[in-house]
Design a protein around this motif. Structure first.
Motif, PDB file in Angstrom:
ATOM      1  N   GLY A  61     -34.048  33.841   4.922  1.00 21.30           N
ATOM      2  CA  GLY A  61     -33.916  34.829   6.352  1.00 21.30           C
ATOM      3  C   GLY A  61     -34.909  33.104   7.026  1.00 21.30           C
ATOM      4  N   ALA A  62     -34.826  33.611   8.847  1.00 20.90           N
ATOM      5  CA  ALA A  62     -36.326  32.824   9.451  1.00 20.90           C
ATOM      6  C   ALA A  62     -37.647  33.211   9.338  1.00 20.90           C
ATOM      7  CB  ALA A  62     -35.597  32.524  10.728  1.00 20.90           C
ATOM      8  N   PRO A  63     -38.694  32.646   8.745  1.00 21.60           N
ATOM      9  CA  PRO A  63     -40.197  32.673   8.898  1.00 21.60           C
ATOM     10  C   PRO A  63     -40.595  32.919  10.032  1.00 21.60           C
ATOM     11  CG  PRO A  63     -40.289  31.377   8.328  1.00 21.60           C
ATOM     12  CD  PRO A  63     -38.650  31.453   7.990  1.00 21.60           C
ATOM     13  N   GLY A  64     -41.426  33.772  10.778  1.00 18.79           N
ATOM     14  CA  GLY A  64     -42.128  33.911  12.344  1.00 18.79           C
ATOM     15  C   GLY A  64     -43.698  33.026  11.816  1.00 18.79           C
ATOM     16  N   VAL A  65     -43.663  32.733  12.978  1.00 14.00           N
ATOM     17  CA  VAL A  65     -44.766  31.417  13.059  1.00 14.00           C
ATOM     18  C   VAL A  65     -45.682  31.662  14.569  1.00 14.00           C
ATOM     19  CG1 VAL A  65     -43.996  29.085  14.057  1.00 14.00           C
ATOM     20  CG2 VAL A  65     -45.414  29.774  12.864  1.00 14.00           C
ATOM     21  N   VAL A  66     -46.949  31.788  13.912  1.00 17.10           N
ATOM     22  CA  VAL A  66     -47.406  31.470  15.435  1.00 17.10           C
ATOM     23  C   VAL A  66     -48.792  30.609  15.476  1.00 17.10           C
ATOM     24  CG1 VAL A  66     -49.723  33.158  16.886  1.00 17.10           C
ATOM     25  CG2 VAL A  66     -48.315  33.996  15.827  1.00 17.10           C
ATOM     26  N   VAL A  67     -48.333  29.789  15.800  1.00 15.59           N
ATOM     27  CA  VAL A  67     -49.533  28.307  16.466  1.00 15.59           C
ATOM     28  C   VAL A  67     -50.968  28.687  17.233  1.00 15.59           C
ATOM     29  CG1 VAL A  67     -49.959  25.742  16.522  1.00 15.59           C
ATOM     30  CG2 VAL A  67     -47.996  26.946  15.360  1.00 15.59           C
ATOM     31  N   THR A  68     -51.498  28.062  16.874  1.00 18.08           N
ATOM     32  CA  THR A  68     -53.335  28.574  17.795  1.00 18.08           C
ATOM     33  C   THR A  68     -54.123  27.570  18.130  1.00 18.08           C
ATOM     34  OG1 THR A  68     -54.191  29.380  16.276  1.00 18.08           O
ATOM     35  CG2 THR A  68     -52.811  31.673  17.473  1.00 18.08           C
ATOM     36  N   ALA A  69     -54.779  27.218  18.713  1.00 17.13           N
ATOM     37  CA  ALA A  69     -55.559  26.022  19.363  1.00 17.13           C
ATOM     38  C   ALA A  69     -56.872  27.506  19.219  1.00 17.13           C
ATOM     39  CB  ALA A  69     -56.103  26.060  20.851  1.00 17.13           C
ATOM     40  N   VAL A  70     -57.813  26.371  17.982  1.00 17.42           N
ATOM     41  CA  VAL A  70     -59.596  27.581  17.849  1.00 17.42           C
ATOM     42  C   VAL A  70     -60.077  26.636  18.282  1.00 17.42           C
ATOM     43  CG1 VAL A  70     -60.240  29.294  16.107  1.00 17.42           C
ATOM     44  CG2 VAL A  70     -57.677  28.868  16.599  1.00 17.42           C
ATOM     45  N   ASP A  71     -61.346  27.280  18.469  1.00 15.38           N
ATOM     46  CA  ASP A  71     -62.666  27.004  19.137  1.00 15.38           C
ATOM     47  C   ASP A  71     -63.880  26.611  17.916  1.00 15.38           C
ATOM     48  OD1 ASP A  71     -64.051  29.054  19.326  1.00 15.38           O
ATOM     49  OD2 ASP A  71     -64.058  28.398  21.816  1.00 15.38           O
ATOM     50  N   GLY A  72     -64.417  25.924  18.570  1.00 14.84           N
ATOM     51  CA  GLY A  72     -65.275  26.372  17.216  1.00 14.84           C
ATOM     52  C   GLY A  72     -66.134  27.904  16.776  1.00 14.84           C
ATOM     53  N   SER A  73     -65.900  27.940  17.740  1.00 19.61           N
ATOM     54  CA  SER A  73     -66.729  29.957  17.703  1.00 19.61           C
ATOM     55  C   SER A  73     -65.375  30.655  17.151  1.00 19.61           C
ATOM     56  CB  SER A  73     -67.263  30.412  19.006  1.00 19.61           C
ATOM     57  OG  SER A  73     -65.971  30.633  20.337  1.00 19.61           O
ATOM     58  N   GLY A  74     -64.547  30.335  17.088  1.00 20.24           N
ATOM     59  CA  GLY A  74     -62.623  30.940  16.424  1.00 20.24           C
ATOM     60  C   GLY A  74     -62.419  31.775  17.282  1.00 20.24           C
ATOM     61  N   THR A  75     -62.886  31.406  18.433  1.00 20.94           N
ATOM     62  CA  THR A  75     -61.811  31.840  19.883  1.00 20.94           C
ATOM     63  C   THR A  75     -60.942  31.277  19.642  1.00 20.94           C
ATOM     64  OG1 THR A  75     -63.617  32.788  21.125  1.00 20.94           O
ATOM     65  CG2 THR A  75     -61.556  31.587  22.204  1.00 20.94           C
ATOM     66  N   SER A  76     -59.193  31.820  19.907  1.00 21.83           N
ATOM     67  CA  SER A  76     -57.810  31.182  19.435  1.00 21.83           C
ATOM     68  C   SER A  76     -57.381  31.306  21.216  1.00 21.83           C
ATOM     69  CB  SER A  76     -57.258  31.793  18.323  1.00 21.83           C
ATOM     70  OG  SER A  76     -56.725  33.377  18.728  1.00 21.83           O
ATOM     71  N   ARG A  77     -56.191  30.389  21.544  1.00 19.86           N
ATOM     72  CA  ARG A  77     -55.233  30.722  22.426  1.00 19.86           C
ATOM     73  C   ARG A  77     -53.914  29.972  21.373  1.00 19.86           C
ATOM     74  NH1 ARG A  77     -55.420  26.420  25.400  1.00 19.86           N
ATOM     75  NH2 ARG A  77     -56.310  25.316  24.507  1.00 19.86           N
ATOM     76  N   THR A  78     -52.505  31.127  21.838  1.00 16.45           N
ATOM     77  CA  THR A  78     -51.936  31.046  21.457  1.00 16.45           C
ATOM     78  C   THR A  78     -50.634  29.509  21.668  1.00 16.45           C
ATOM     79  OG1 THR A  78     -51.121  33.221  20.613  1.00 16.45           O
ATOM     80  CG2 THR A  78     -49.105  32.069  20.836  1.00 16.45           C
ATOM     81  N   LEU A  79     -50.111  28.996  21.920  1.00 18.77           N
ATOM     82  CA  LEU A  79     -49.881  27.863  21.992  1.00 18.77           C
ATOM     83  C   LEU A  79     -48.182  27.951  21.742  1.00 18.77           C
ATOM     84  CD1 LEU A  79     -51.596  24.787  20.611  1.00 18.77           C
ATOM     85  CD2 LEU A  79     -51.535  25.943  23.154  1.00 18.77           C
ATOM     86  N   PHE A  80     -47.787  28.418  20.830  1.00 19.85           N
ATOM     87  CA  PHE A  80     -46.530  28.771  20.318  1.00 19.85           C
ATOM     88  C   PHE A  80     -46.348  29.784  19.625  1.00 19.85           C
ATOM     89  CE2 PHE A  80     -43.189  27.519  17.342  1.00 19.85           C
ATOM     90  CZ  PHE A  80     -41.951  27.676  17.859  1.00 19.85           C
ATOM     91  N   LYS A  81     -45.360  30.417  19.661  1.00 20.86           N
ATOM     92  CA  LYS A  81     -44.432  32.013  18.346  1.00 20.86           C
ATOM     93  C   LYS A  81     -43.468  31.828  18.686  1.00 20.86           C
ATOM     94  CE  LYS A  81     -45.359  37.057  18.634  1.00 20.86           C
ATOM     95  NZ  LYS A  81     -47.007  38.354  19.640  1.00 20.86           N
TER      96      LYS A  81
END
Length: 630
Positions: A297-317
Motif C-alpha cells: 500500500g501507500a505509507p503515511g508520512v508526517v513532515v515536521t519542522a523541529v527546533d532546538g528545544s524539540g518543539t515541532s510544527r507539522t508542515l505536511f501530513k
C-alpha cells in the motif's frame, strides 16, 4: 499647417521611446537564470559548491542545508526552477518547485532571493532556511515520520485469507530492561533456548542501542514451544511481544510460491531510495516480493519542522492507504491435502492440480525435500513416459489410430544407441501390438519406432496443442517446458519417450492432462488479475480428443495405471512416467504420474523414485480420493 503636424508628432514619438528605452535598460547585464539553475541542481544533489551564495561561506551553508534535511532520511529531492523574475538590475526572485519522495510524494514551492552588485556581473543567492521550505525558520530542521500501511492480504477463492494478519509472539532482548554488561549473557541464553545461532545474535544485541528491542525469533501464537514459555521469563531483559504478522494458513502452506514477509534489509533500502525505511516490512520472496508494491500500500508520512528545544510544527501530513488484496485460485483444502500427502516424502516432490474448465491452479504443493524451492510450477525435469501423451497426439494427427498395429521389440538400436523398455514392462506385451496397448503398457521401443512417422516439428506442434513448450507470463514463476525440433535421430528417439531434450515442470504435465480433458489448449491461471493470453496453438479435433481419452482410460483399465481403477467418482484417465537421469555417478529415475477425473487434472512428481506407477501413483491416488471426500 503640415509643418505644425510634424512638430507635434516628433515630441510624441520621443516620449513613447523613453519608457521603452528604460525597459531595455532593465534587462541589461547578465541573466540570473544560470544562477537559479545552479541552485536547483545543487539542492537536488546536495552539493552547493557550484552556487554563489551569501549569508555565510559555501561550506557553512552546505552544512546547514545538510542538517536541515537530514531528518528526511536517505532521500534526495527533485528541485526545478519554475520561474525567475527581476525587479531591477540588481534583484531577482527564483521560484523553485520541490518534490520529495516521501509517502506518495511531498511537493511544494519556495522562493530564493538573488542579487548582483552593480557592475560585478555575477548573481548570488541570498541563503535563508525559507529556500528549503517556505515556513522553515532559523534553528529548525525537517523530520519525517512514516506510518506503514496495513499490508494487504493474499486471498483465495471466496475471499479466504491465504496470507493475512495472524497472531504471533516475538521474543527478544529489550535493552531497556538489561544493562550493557549483562546483555550479551542474556542474548546467549535466549539464543540457546530458542535454537538460533548464538554468536550472530549476541553480536547483534551488543551492537544495539540502549533502547532497542532485538528480536531473536517469531512464533505463531499457538506454536510457542512449552520449554520456551517455561524458561524465557528467567532470562534477564528478555521480553515477549504479542502482535500480528501477515502469515499463511500454515507454515508450509504454498510457502515457496507465496514467499515471506519480513523487515527490510539494508540492500532493499539502498536499491529503493525513498520507498522503505529501517523497520518497514516488505515481501522478501515469492509472490509477496513480486507484488510488494501492491500489497504494502501507500505509507503515511508526517513532515515536521523541529527546533532546538524539540518543539515541532507539522508542515505536511499524508495518511496511510492499504493496498488492494492479491487474489489467487489456490483452494486451501486441496492445497493442504496435497501438502499433507507429501509431508513424508524424502526427495523433492510436488503435486499440482488444475481445473480444466477454467485453467485455475487449485494446488501447487511442494514437499519438504524441496528445501523451499518451487518445483511445483518452476521445476525442470525430464517427464519420461507421461510425455507419451503428447507423442500419442502427434501420431493421431498423422493418421495413426488406437488400433493401428505397431512393433514393440525388447530393444531398438538408433544410430548405435540402444533403447529398451522399463524393467517391469510385461514380456507378454512385446511384439506386434496396437498403439492403444503401447500407451497402456508404456512401450518405449514402439514409440521410438513410430518416430519415423513424425516430421521435425510434429512433437513441438502437439505439445503446444496440449499447453506445453509455449511460454507465458502469468504473474508467477511458471515453467512450461522445453520441446524443440530434434538435433539428431537419437535425440528424436529419446524425445518420443520424454527424455532427450524434453523438460517439464509438474505444472506443465498437469496442464497437458487439463488440455486433454478440456479438448483444447488450457493455459493455467494462479493470479486472478493476470488474464491468460489468447491461445494461438494448433487445435485438437473431436476424434483426436476422443481417441486420446480412450487410450488414457486404457492405461487405468489394463495398463500401468491400474492402481487408480477403483477410485470412486467419474472414470479416471492417466499416464505414468519414469525418466532416467545421472547424479553423482549414479543412474537414477524421476517418478511421474498424471491423471484426469471430471474437472480435475493432477500431476504427482517425485524427484527420485523407482517407477512412476509405484512411487508417484500412490500419492496421486491419495489426492484423488481426498479431493472427492467432503
Amino acid at each position: 499647417m503640415g509643418s505644425r503636424r510634424r512638430l507635434h508628432v516628433v515630441p510624441v514619438l520621443a516620449l513613447a521611446l523613453v519608457p521603452a528605452l528604460a525597459a531595455c535598460g532593465g534587462s541589461h547585464g547578465p541573466s540570473p537564470d544560470p544562477t537559479a539553475d545552479a541552485l536547483a541542481t545543487g539542492l537536488s544533489s546536495g552539493d552547493l559548491s557550484a552556487v554563489r551564495l551569501t549569508g555565510g561561506t559555501v561550506a557553512e551553508i552546505q552544512q546547514e542545508y545538510a542538517a536541515d534535511v537530514a531528518g528526511l532520511g536517505e532521500v534526495k529531492p527533485k528541485v526545478t526552477v519554475s520561474s525567475v523574475s527581476r525587479s531591477d538590475d540588481q534583484h531577482a526572485t527564483a521560484t523553485l518547485s520541490w518534490s520529495w519522495p516521501v509517502g506518495s510524494g511531498w511537493t511544494y514551492s519556495t522562493k530564493a532571493a538573488l542579487r548582483t552588485k552593480s557592475g560585478s556581473g555575477a548573481w548570488e543567492v541570498e541563503w535563508a532556511p525559507s529556500v528549503v521550505a517556505s515556513s522553515l525558520r532559523t534553528g529548525e530542521t525537517l523530520h519525517a515520520a512514516t506510518e506503514s500501511a496495513r499490508r494487504a492480504d493474499i486471498l483465495g477463492p471466496h475471499g479466504i485469507g491465504l496470507v493475512t494478519d495472524r497472531p504471533v509472539v516475538k521474543l527478544g532482548v529489550d535493552r531497556l530492561k538489561v544493562s550493557a554488561s549483562k546483555a550479551a549473557a542474556s542474548a546467549r541464553s535466549l539464543a540457546q533456548l530458542v535454537g538460533i545461532d548464538v554468536a550472530p545474535y549476541v553480536a547483534q544485541v551488543k551492537a544495539a542501542g540502549p533502547k532497542a528491542f532485538v528480536q531473536a525469533i517469531v512464533y505463531r501464537q499457538d506454536e510457542v514451544p512449552s520449554t520456551v514459555t517455561a524458561h524465557y521469563t528467567g532470562i534477564k531483559g528478555v521480553d515477549a511481544i504479542a502482535t500480528q504478522l501477515p502469515l499463511g494458513i500454515t507454515k508450509e502452506f504454498a510457502a515457496p510460491i507465496l514467499g515471506t514477509v519480513g523487515p527490510v534489509t539494508a540492500e532493499i533500502i539502498k536499491d529503493n531510495p525513498g520507498v522503505y525505511r529501517a523497520g518497514d516490512l516488505a515481501g522478501l520472496s515469492g509472490l509477496e516480493a513480486r507484488y510488494d508494491a501492491q500489497l504494502r500500500g501507500a505509507p503515511g508520512v508526517v513532515v515536521t519542522a523541529v527546533d532546538g528545544s524539540g518543539t515541532s510544527r507539522t508542515l505536511f501530513k499524508q495518511g496511510a492507504h492499504r493496498g488492494p488484496p492479491l487474489r489467487l485460485t489456490l483452494e486451501p483444502r486441496l492445497q493442504m491435502l496435497a501438502e499433507h500427502i507429501l509431508s513424508t516424502v524424502g526427495p523433492p516432490s510436488a503435486i499440482v492440480a488444475i481445473r480444466p474448465s477454467t485453467g485455475a491452479v487449485l494446488v501447487a504443493a511442494n514437499g519438504p525435500g524441496n528445501n523451499g524451492y518451487d518445483d511445483a510450477t518452476y521445476g525442470r525435469y525430464a517427464p519420461g513416459s507421461t510425455f507419451k501423451t503428447v507423442a500419442t497426439l502427434a501420431l493421431l494427427k498423422q493418421g495413426v489410430t488406437p488400433s493401428s498395429p505397431i512393433d514393440c521389440p525388447t530393444s531398438v538400436d538408433v544410430d548405435g544407441k540402444i533403447f529398451t523398455n522399463d524393467s517391469e514392462y510385461p514380456p507378454g506385451a512385446n511384439g506386434r501390438i496396437t498403439l492403444a496397448t503401447a500407451l497402456a503398457n508404456s512401450c518405449n521401443t514402439a514409440y521410438i519406432n513410430e518416430r519415423t512417422k513424425l516430421g521435425s516439428s510434429d512433437l513441438v506442434s502437439a505439445a503446444a496443442t496440449l499447453g506445453m513448450g509455449v511460454d507465458h507470463d502469468l504473474g508467477f514463476p511458471a515453467y512450461f517446458g522445453n520441446v524443440v525440433p530434434p538435433t539428431s535421430e537419437t535425440t528424436k528417439a529419446a524425445d518420443m519417450i520424454g527424455q532427450g531434450q524434453i523438460l517439464a515442470s509438474p505444472m506443465t504435465m498437469a496442464t497437458v492432462m487439463a488440455s486433454v480433458l478440456a479438448g483444447h489448449t488450457v493455459v493455467p491461471q494462479l493470479v486472478t488479475s493476470v488474464q491468460p493470453p489468447p491461445v494461438r496453438t494448433p487445435s485438437i479435433t473431436g476424434s483426436q480428443e476422443a481417441a486420446l481419452k480412450q487410450m488414457l482410460r486404457g492405461v487405468v483399465e489394463h495398463g500401468t495405471g491400474e492402481g487408480l481403477l477403483d477410485v470412486p467418482g467419474p472414470p479416471v484417465i492417466a499416464k505414468t512416467g519414469t525418466a532416467e537421469f545421472d547424479s553423482g555417478g549414479q543412474r537414477l529415475t524421476h517418478a511421474w504420474m498424471i491423471a484426469g477425473q471430471g474437472d480435475l487434472a493432477v500431476c504427482a512428481f517425485v524427484n527420485v523414485g523407482h517407477t512412476g506407477a509405484g512411487v508417484a501413483g500412490p500419492l496421486l491416488e491419495q489426492f484423488l480420493r481426498g479431493a472427492l471426500a467432503r
